[in-house]
Design an enzyme around this catalytic site. Structure first.
Site, PDB file in Angstrom:
ATOM      1  N   HIS A  41       0.836  -1.202   0.000  1.00 47.73           N
ATOM      2  CA  HIS A  41       0.000   0.000   0.000  1.00 47.73           C
ATOM      3  C   HIS A  41       0.874   1.257   0.000  1.00 47.73           C
ATOM      4  CE1 HIS A  41      -3.823  -2.186   1.578  1.00 47.73           C
ATOM      5  NE2 HIS A  41      -3.750  -2.168   0.273  1.00 47.73           N
ATOM      6  N   HIS A  74      -0.290  -9.074   0.542  1.00 45.54           N
ATOM      7  CA  HIS A  74      -1.424  -9.270   1.450  1.00 45.54           C
ATOM      8  C   HIS A  74      -1.986 -10.682   1.400  1.00 45.54           C
ATOM      9  CE1 HIS A  74      -1.292  -5.079  -0.068  1.00 45.54           C
ATOM     10  NE2 HIS A  74      -1.378  -4.795   1.214  1.00 45.54           N
ATOM     11  N   HIS A 124     -10.110  -5.287   4.407  1.00 48.11           N
ATOM     12  CA  HIS A 124      -8.672  -5.252   4.139  1.00 48.11           C
ATOM     13  C   HIS A 124      -8.307  -6.476   3.294  1.00 48.11           C
ATOM     14  CE1 HIS A 124      -4.327  -5.296   4.772  1.00 48.11           C
ATOM     15  NE2 HIS A 124      -4.443  -4.031   5.168  1.00 48.11           N
ATOM     16  N   GLU A 126      -5.743  -8.348   3.161  1.00 48.30           N
ATOM     17  CA  GLU A 126      -5.170  -9.474   3.915  1.00 48.30           C
ATOM     18  C   GLU A 126      -6.277 -10.269   4.598  1.00 48.30           C
ATOM     19  OE1 GLU A 126      -2.007  -8.637   6.760  1.00 48.30           O
ATOM     20  OE2 GLU A 126      -2.652 -10.394   7.911  1.00 48.30           O
ATOM     21  N   THR A 164      -1.953  -9.591  10.327  1.00 46.98           N
ATOM     22  CA  THR A 164      -0.575  -9.380  10.777  1.00 46.98           C
ATOM     23  C   THR A 164      -0.227  -7.911  10.991  1.00 46.98           C
ATOM     24  OG1 THR A 164       0.294  -9.259   8.526  1.00 46.98           O
ATOM     25  CG2 THR A 164       0.217 -11.435   9.550  1.00 46.98           C
ATOM     26  N   CYS A 194       2.997  -9.924  13.763  1.00 44.89           N
ATOM     27  CA  CYS A 194       4.028  -9.269  12.960  1.00 44.89           C
ATOM     28  C   CYS A 194       5.017  -8.472  13.814  1.00 44.89           C
ATOM     29  CB  CYS A 194       3.362  -8.351  11.941  1.00 44.89           C
ATOM     30  SG  CYS A 194       4.544  -7.452  10.927  1.00 44.89           S
ATOM     31  N   ASN A 224      -1.169  -0.030   8.794  1.00 44.93           N
ATOM     32  CA  ASN A 224      -0.172   0.149   9.851  1.00 44.93           C
ATOM     33  C   ASN A 224       0.275   1.602   9.968  1.00 44.93           C
ATOM     34  OD1 ASN A 224       2.818   0.380   8.626  1.00 44.93           O
ATOM     35  ND2 ASN A 224       1.624  -0.948   7.282  1.00 44.93           N
TER      36      ASN A 224
END
Length: 310
Positions: A41, A74, A124, A126, A164, A194, A224
């Site tokens: 991203h 992802h 998302h 992921e 994660t 993570c 994040n």
């Protein structure tokens, strides 16, 4: 103006691996190669790869037959993997190994007869990929209220896994709520969450003790990076997320003696330098880097790309 840089910040090992897979695929196979979803991203990274010949698509039906196709960091669902096989696409999987590990954990829990609860953010990529990798029932919870709303008996055998890009701190309250709610629950060791997310969040908390304003370099759609901004605000420090120096607003640092800068896991160091240059246009800056962890994690590339220069 004094500028303090967070340590660690920026690219994690999973992002480095994903970008290298695209670059080495272009070197080995030539342009174009097709990448399903943004490889990470960050629009600067994506544009740089696009300039080299990568074509980014959202769905496999946008990929020509027999084309080299790369899955983003992802991860993707088994349905997407199956569709790619049926199409005969040459696939290279850039899924972060830590995400792939969550897929394996979830499948193992489901195979043992447990309902899997995924802690993450709806929509998302992921999360969508992980839910599509686990056979059996998978329920998504985003917060403690979601735990209370789960339609399961208290003695149901359940297991949890996590997105994660959430840190131990992000998930602690939700996991505690799950453990209070269910009598038969298991989950992975918190060390499996993570490392990069946790390290960057811990660094921001320490950095906020030293600065008047915090700038977070990262994309608006980066989970994040947004969380780093939220942590800065929680620490009582005015915090701003910006993709590059072009988005810098001088009023943010008006009256500030010390400015902190960090970067999300998908933000390149070149964009940190871009923001520093924007600060320099206001006057001289004195740059230091805070004490902190030096990450030495490296993930292997797919065998067919090993030894090919990026």
């Amino acid at each position: 103006m004094r500028v303090v840089l967070a340590q660690p910040r920026g690219f994690c090992a999973g992002v480095v691996r994903a970008i290298e897979i695209v670059e080495r695929s272009l070197e080995r196979h030539g342009a174009p190669v097709y990448v399903r979803h943004e490889i990470v991203h960050n629009k600067h990274v994506v544009q740089g790869l696009r300039d080299q010949g990568a074509v980014f698509v959202e769905e496999l039906d946008q990929v020509p037959n027999d084309a080299v196709t790369i899955f983003s960091a992802h991860g993707v669902s088994r349905t997407v993997e199956g569709d790619a096989r049926a199409r005969g696409l040459h696939v290279l999987d850039a899924t972060c190994p830590l995400v792939a590990k969550v897929h394996v954990q979830g499948r193992q829990y489901a195979a043992s007869g447990r309902t899997v609860i995924l802690i993450g953010h709806a929509g998302h990529p992921e999360v969508e990929g992980t839910m599509g990798q686990i056979d059996g029932r998978v329920l998504l919870v985003q917060d403690e209220a979601g735990v209370a709303a789960l339609d399961l008996p208290v003695d149901a055998p359940v297991a949890y896994v996590t997105q994660t890009t959430l840190s131990v701190d992000d998930t602690r309250g939700i996991i505690a709520a799950l453990e209070r709610r269910f009598s038969d629950i298991v989950g992975p060791d918190v060390r499996d969450i993570c490392y990069a997310t946790q390290n960057r969040q811990r660094a921001v908390r320490e950095l906020c003790k030293q600065v008047d304003v915090l700038l977070i370099v990262g994309a608006a759609n980066s989970s994040n990076s947004n969380r780093l901004r939220e942590i800065g605000a929680e620490c009582g420090v005015p915090s701003y997320l910006l993709a590059s120096g072009n988005e810098f607003d001088a009023s943010w640092v008006l009256g500030a003696a010390t400015v902190g800068i960090t970067a999300g896991a998908s933000a390149p160091e070149a964009m940190v330098e871009h923001v520093i240059n924007a600060l320099r246009r206001l006057g001289p800056v004195d740059i230091t880097t805070m004490d902190g962890l030096v990450e030495r994690v490296e993930f292997r590339l797919p065998a067919e790309l090993a030894g090919i220069p990026a």
